[in-house]
Design an enzyme around this catalytic site. Structure first.
Site, PDB file in Angstrom:
ATOM      1  N   TYR A 183      15.154  31.106   7.162  1.00  0.00           N
ATOM      2  CA  TYR A 183      14.091  31.940   7.735  1.00  0.00           C
ATOM      3  C   TYR A 183      14.193  32.030   9.253  1.00  0.00           C
ATOM      4  O   TYR A 183      14.390  31.019   9.938  1.00  0.00           O
ATOM      5  CB  TYR A 183      12.717  31.343   7.400  1.00  0.00           C
ATOM      6  CG  TYR A 183      12.320  31.409   5.948  1.00  0.00           C
ATOM      7  CD1 TYR A 183      12.367  32.600   5.229  1.00  0.00           C
ATOM      8  CD2 TYR A 183      11.873  30.270   5.293  1.00  0.00           C
ATOM      9  CE1 TYR A 183      11.981  32.649   3.896  1.00  0.00           C
ATOM     10  CE2 TYR A 183      11.477  30.305   3.969  1.00  0.00           C
ATOM     11  CZ  TYR A 183      11.532  31.499   3.273  1.00  0.00           C
ATOM     12  OH  TYR A 183      11.148  31.543   1.963  1.00  0.00           O
ATOM     13  N   LYS A 209       0.840  -1.212   0.000  1.00  0.00           N
ATOM     14  CA  LYS A 209       0.000   0.000   0.000  1.00  0.00           C
ATOM     15  C   LYS A 209       0.870   1.255   0.000  1.00  0.00           C
ATOM     16  O   LYS A 209       2.087   1.184   0.225  1.00  0.00           O
ATOM     17  CB  LYS A 209      -0.884  -0.024   1.250  1.00  0.00           C
ATOM     18  CG  LYS A 209      -0.098   0.073   2.559  1.00  0.00           C
ATOM     19  CD  LYS A 209      -0.975  -0.121   3.782  1.00  0.00           C
ATOM     20  CE  LYS A 209      -0.135  -0.054   5.054  1.00  0.00           C
ATOM     21  NZ  LYS A 209      -0.937  -0.358   6.262  1.00  0.00           N
TER      22      LYS A 209
HETATM   23  C1  LIG Z   1      -0.179  -1.368   6.970  1.00  0.00           C
HETATM   24  C2  LIG Z   1      -0.770  -2.615   7.440  1.00  0.00           C
HETATM   25  C3  LIG Z   1       0.009  -3.777   7.576  1.00  0.00           C
HETATM   26  C4  LIG Z   1       1.519  -3.763   7.497  1.00  0.00           C
HETATM   27  O1  LIG Z   1       2.007  -3.125   8.663  1.00  0.00           O
HETATM   28  P1  LIG Z   1       3.578  -3.006   8.936  1.00  0.00           P
HETATM   29  O2  LIG Z   1       3.671  -2.461  10.303  1.00  0.00           O
HETATM   30  O3  LIG Z   1       4.101  -2.054   7.903  1.00  0.00           O
HETATM   31  O4  LIG Z   1       4.139  -4.351   8.775  1.00  0.00           O
HETATM   32  C5  LIG Z   1      -0.622  -4.967   7.850  1.00  0.00           C
HETATM   33  N1  LIG Z   1      -1.959  -4.999   8.029  1.00  0.00           N
HETATM   34  C6  LIG Z   1      -2.735  -3.898   7.938  1.00  0.00           C
HETATM   35  C7  LIG Z   1      -4.194  -4.002   8.165  1.00  0.00           C
HETATM   36  C8  LIG Z   1      -2.177  -2.672   7.663  1.00  0.00           C
HETATM   37  O5  LIG Z   1      -2.950  -1.575   7.598  1.00  0.00           O
END
Ligand SMILES: *Cc1c(COP(=O)(O)O)cnc(C)c1O
Length: 383
Positions: free
Chosen positions: A271, A41
């Site tokens: 800045y 993702k």
């Molecule tokens: C993002 C996510 C993962 C992976 O999590 P990590 O901590 O990056 O391993 C797994 N399951 C769900 C439901 C997630 O949202």
């Protein structure tokens, strides 16, 4: 200062090591000795959706996981045929598109199941469904109070041949603190939810609970397959040294100095003049800023490798640029600086940056972007 040589060097780039992603995947899969759903993702955690997907598959991932349907459809459009789960859907989701693209979907609530069933009837495809239990995170998933009704409705739809419940799952609250009491509590709630679903006839569904932290630290959460994300990209979910888990960071963030100059003692920098030189010194201007995902909080706090040593950013990070004070060390326009990477060239790590700006490395790698070019090295999953 002499004029810089006019070399063709990229102004700012995120270099992604595909072989590291594949090797990390293989290490984790070997460690758990069972199938692995690789989470890609958020544009492959900032590493590029399709290249990351191809690299994890080259490394032996069995399934892919994404949050939203658009990500799943982009994978399919890119030619990825591996089994694929998308889990975060609101009302009005185009489940017909998911079914047409052979995307498995997670269901949290009976109204969502009804929408999925509508798409089943419209498309004629059986839906492959994962039912999500809220085991304490209070994010997605059906609560223990809602679970029996959801399971009952899903079991009826499965008996009618409309869906296959292929997964029962949940998400860890605090696996990055592997001795935290929430873990035992959550596993208990999950197992009760599973038992109830099994009794309702959902006997074939596979169980999955483990994120990266649980994949490296909590074997009692591995069940039928694990579901890591960040660890695939070589970052330690426990905040330590990824090498201790056999992982190697895949992302290097670098830029070339746009301008170098000598300034006298007492020169205010950037800045608000929150940094003032305490002696005559050399400043290097780095042409990336918060619009590119370099946290503004890094001003006077975050480390950058420049002219052979790590330097703390001098003064505020601006939208497009920030400044380094390199003292009397030699630096000129066109020289490379490294914000973070694996660490073996002396550069800071994403973990160091996260500590400096009070966040987690997840946020840094997923937000870096803007005007950085992305460049891939390594051949894993190359097309
Ligand atoms: C993002 C996510 C993962 C992976 O999590 P990590 O901590 O990056 O391993 C797994 N399951 C769900 C439901 C997630 O949202």
């Amino acid at each position: 200062m002499s004029a810089p040589s006019a070399r063709a060097v990229p102004r700012a780039e995120v270099v992604v090591d595909l072989d590291a992603i594949a090797a990390n995947t293989a290490v984790l899969r070997e460690r758990v000795g069972r199938p692995l759903m690789a989470v890609v993702k958020a544009d492959g955690y900032g590493h590029g959706l399709l290249p990351a997907a191809r690299a994890v598959l080259a490394g032996g991932a069995d399934f892919l996981g994404v949050a939203v349907l658009e990500e799943a459809l982009a994978l399919r459009a890119g030619g990825i045929t591996a089994p694929l789960l998308a889990w975060l859907h609101g009302p009005g989701t185009d489940y017909a598109a998911a079914l047409d693209a052979d995307v498995e979907v997670s269901v949290n609530a009976d109204w969502a199941l009804a929408e999925v069933l509508g798409a089943v009837r419209a498309t004629g495809h059986t839906a492959r469904v994962h039912l999500k239990a809220d085991t304490g995170l209070s994010r997605a998933g059906a609560t223990p109070a809602e679970w029996p009704a959801l399971v009952g409705a899903a079991a009826r739809a499965q008996a009618a041949g409309e869906i296959d419940v292929v997964g029962l799952w949940s998400h860890m609250i605090y696996a990055d603190a592997p001795t935290h009491p929430s873990i035992t509590a959550q596993v208990g709630v999950f197992e009760e939810a599973v038992a109830l679903a099994r009794r309702a006839g959902l006997t074939d569904a596979r169980l999955h609970l483990a994120n990266s932290a649980a994949t490296v630290a909590l074997p009692n959460t591995w069940y039928d397959f694990v579901r890591p994300g960040i660890a695939l990209y070589g970052l330690d979910p426990l905040g330590g040294d990824p090498a201790e888990h056999g992982l190697r960071p895949a992302m290097t963030v670098q830029a070339t100095v746009a301008l170098a100059k000598r300034v006298p003692a007492g020169s205010g920098v950037s800045y608000g003049h929150t940094y003032v030189t305490d002696r005559e010194t050399t400043l290097a201007l780095v042409p990336v800023g918060y619009a590119d995902g370099v946290p503004r909080a890094g001003g006077n706090r975050a480390p950058v490798l420049a002219a052979g040593a790590q330097r703390t950013i001098a003064g505020r990070v601006c939208m497009d640029q920030f400044v380094l004070d390199v003292g009397d060390d030699a630096v000129e326009a066109g020289d490379e600086v490294v914000l973070w990477g694996p660490g073996d060239r002396g550069e800071p790590t994403a973990q160091q940056w996260a500590d400096a700006v009070d966040t987690i490395h997840y946020e840094l790698v997923t937000r870096v972007g803007g005007r950085f070019a992305r460049r891939y090295v390594g051949s894993a999953g190359a097309v």
